[in-house]
Design an enzyme around this catalytic site. Structure first.
Site, PDB file in Angstrom:
ATOM      1  N   TYR A 118       0.831  -1.204   0.000  1.00 19.02           N
ATOM      2  CA  TYR A 118       0.000   0.000   0.000  1.00 19.02           C
ATOM      3  C   TYR A 118       0.875   1.268   0.000  1.00 19.02           C
ATOM      4  O   TYR A 118       1.876   1.339   0.735  1.00 19.02           O
ATOM      5  CB  TYR A 118      -0.898  -0.053   1.240  1.00 19.02           C
ATOM      6  CG  TYR A 118      -1.677   1.209   1.484  1.00 19.02           C
ATOM      7  CD1 TYR A 118      -2.600   1.671   0.561  1.00 19.02           C
ATOM      8  CD2 TYR A 118      -1.494   1.945   2.651  1.00 19.02           C
ATOM      9  CE1 TYR A 118      -3.312   2.840   0.789  1.00 19.02           C
ATOM     10  CE2 TYR A 118      -2.210   3.109   2.895  1.00 19.02           C
ATOM     11  CZ  TYR A 118      -3.112   3.553   1.938  1.00 19.02           C
ATOM     12  OH  TYR A 118      -3.813   4.703   2.160  1.00 19.02           O
ATOM     13  N   LYS A 140     -11.620  -1.614   6.069  1.00 13.57           N
ATOM     14  CA  LYS A 140     -12.071  -2.262   4.840  1.00 13.57           C
ATOM     15  C   LYS A 140     -13.039  -3.409   5.164  1.00 13.57           C
ATOM     16  O   LYS A 140     -14.127  -3.165   5.649  1.00 13.57           O
ATOM     17  CB  LYS A 140     -10.844  -2.720   4.044  1.00 13.57           C
ATOM     18  CG  LYS A 140      -9.753  -1.651   3.909  1.00 13.57           C
ATOM     19  CD  LYS A 140     -10.216  -0.465   3.108  1.00 13.57           C
ATOM     20  CE  LYS A 140      -9.266   0.698   2.931  1.00 13.57           C
ATOM     21  NZ  LYS A 140      -8.123   0.923   3.746  1.00 13.57           N
TER      22      LYS A 140
HETATM   23  C1  LIG Z   1      -3.861  -2.722   1.905  1.00 15.56           C
HETATM   24  C2  LIG Z   1      -3.969  -1.521   2.793  1.00 15.56           C
HETATM   25  N1  LIG Z   1      -3.233  -1.475   3.912  1.00 15.56           N
HETATM   26  C3  LIG Z   1      -3.290  -0.421   4.756  1.00 15.56           C
HETATM   27  C4  LIG Z   1      -4.111   0.656   4.496  1.00 15.56           C
HETATM   28  C5  LIG Z   1      -4.173   1.808   5.473  1.00 15.56           C
HETATM   29  O1  LIG Z   1      -5.327   1.676   6.224  1.00 15.56           O
HETATM   30  P1  LIG Z   1      -6.129   2.923   6.882  1.00 15.56           P
HETATM   31  O2  LIG Z   1      -6.626   3.762   5.755  1.00 15.56           O
HETATM   32  O3  LIG Z   1      -7.207   2.238   7.667  1.00 15.56           O
HETATM   33  O4  LIG Z   1      -5.157   3.651   7.731  1.00 15.56           O
HETATM   34  C6  LIG Z   1      -4.904   0.639   3.348  1.00 15.56           C
HETATM   35  C7  LIG Z   1      -5.793   1.784   3.037  1.00 15.56           C
HETATM   36  O5  LIG Z   1      -6.319   1.910   1.957  1.00 15.56           O
HETATM   37  C8  LIG Z   1      -4.832  -0.480   2.468  1.00 15.56           C
HETATM   38  O6  LIG Z   1      -5.563  -0.548   1.347  1.00 15.56           O
END
Ligand SMILES: Cc1ncc(COP(=O)(O)O)c(C=O)c1O
Length: 392
Positions: free
Chosen positions: A110, A207
């Site tokens: 990410y 998510k």
């Molecule tokens: C695969 C993945 N990991 C981590 C994150 C970060 O999560 P958060 O937005 O809840 O901080 C995201 C956010 O889109 C993500 O898609």
């Protein structure tokens, strides 16, 4: 339970124990602090002897309840719920890695994680190196004891590459490296990384776990020993989950199993239809037999998930009008909610990258990422086909 292990769908609803008295639903304990009868009681709680809650930045009954449920789903001793996926990643790394130590990360992770690794960690003397996603386990093995922690994601965003979880966990154990997976796309219903040997399982619970696009949340699950180090850091870093978010997360998880079942069915159905359409150049979905890592996905996943990317046979302008023409798929980032979303990585998560870099990552200007929701699959197909008719 007569000694029988509960299945994931039961754990999603009830956790390991059904409520025997009192409210049927875990109450929201919306308090910052807890009251004690006397100083001895307070001291026993502050020192952890009594196990009572003291202050919500440290622990809270609503949050603890959802943490126990997630531990039962991931098969770990403990889980820590935090205020976002990024809070989960940063808290784990700060809790476990110190200046002068190094991290090995897979290239397909990410974007926010990459920014944290490249822009924040070096300020504190932690260097992150990147290795090819396809043979990440070989890089972990070849690195010997050079790295304190290895970090990877599977399935990956947006090209849905699959990393062999067990091979990475084995390589990490052999080299004395802590393994950490971002399992957000996988969900604990479709994959169980801790059972395959991974030390820390992380989710952006924003998510699929939350599932309704109404909270920002993150989780970390692992052994007692690792989690106690992370919990100590979390107490001081303060990325605590709010009790109301914990309540919503628990409510979301109650339907996780049935939601994921429908996400799996809907995304598989759309992938199979789209791959046959001449206006679509490429479909990235690990459930398709032609997916390069299909056999690994089959080995480690119960279902192939609700994320799917399609590369249209058109340019960026046509891709934009395709997304703008969609009616049921909403034009938004994020993923994993009950509603279907569509986004163009070249304009969102991967905006500003040179075309050659995008190509190297398997992304084109006309790649559309679909977070397939739980609506009726034929309505979703009709939405995609109508938009294709209008634009390609
Ligand atoms: C695969 C993945 N990991 C981590 C994150 C970060 O999560 P958060 O937005 O809840 O901080 C995201 C956010 O889109 C993500 O898609």
């Amino acid at each position: 339970m007569n000694g029988k292990k509960r299945s994931p769908s039961t754990l999603c609803v009830q956790g390991t124990e059904a409520q025997k008295a009192g409210p049927a639903v875990v109450p929201i304990v919306q308090t910052s602090t807890f009251v004690f009868e006397d100083q001895m009681d307070m001291l026993d709680s502050v020192t952890g002897k009594s196990g009572k809650h003291v202050y919500t930045r440290w622990s809270n009954p609503t949050t603890r309840s959802v943490e126990a449920k997630i531990s039962s789903l991931e098969g770990t001793d403990d889980t820590l719920a935090l205020s976002s996926g990024m809070a989960a990643i940063s808290t784990a790394i700060i809790g476990l890695v110190k200046g002068g130590e190094r991290i090995l990360a897979s290239e397909s992770i990410y974007g926010g994680t990459v920014h944290f690794f490249d822009e924040v960690l070096p300020k504190y003397g932690v260097q992150v190196d990147y290795a090819d996603t396809d043979d990440f386990h070989d890089h972990v093995m070849a690195s010997g004891a050079k790295y304190k922690l290895c970090f990877f994601e599977t399935p990956t965003n947006p090209t849905l590459k699959i990393v062999d979880i067990e091979k990475v966990a084995d390589a990490a154990r052999a080299t004395g490296t802590i393994s950490m997976i971002d399992s957000t796309f996988g969900t604990p219903i479709n994959q169980k990384p801790h059972d395959l040997g991974v030390d820390i399982v992380m989710h952006s619970a924003t998510k699929y776990l939350g599932g309704h696009s109404d909270i920002i949340a993150g989780t970390l699950s692992g052994s007692k020993e690792i989690m106690s180090k992370i919990r100590s850091a979390a107490k001081l870093l303060g990325g605590t989950m709010d009790p109301f978010a914990a309540f919503l997360l628990d409510r979301g998880i109650k339907t996780l199993s049935v939601r994921v079942e429908q996400h799996n069915l809907n995304a598989s159905y759309l992938a199979e239809k789209m791959v046959k359409d001449s206006r679509v150049r490429r479909v990235h979905y690990p459930g398709l037999p032609e997916h390069p890592n299909h056999s690994v996905a089959k080995k480690q996943m119960r279902g192939f998930g609700g994320m799917l990317s399609v590369e249209l046979d058109c340019d960026l302008e046509a891709a934009k009008s395709f997304v703008d023409s969609l009616d049921i798929f909403l034009n938004a980032v994020s993923l994993g909610g009950v509603e279907s979303l569509a986004s163009i990585p070249a304009l969102t998560t991967h905006y500003g990258l040179e075309p050659e870099v995008l190509t190297e990552m398997g992304i084109s200007e006309s790649t559309i990422r679909l977070s397939v929701g739980i609506e009726d699959p034929s309505d979703l197909l009709l939405d995609l086909m109508t938009a294709l008719d209008k634009t390609c």
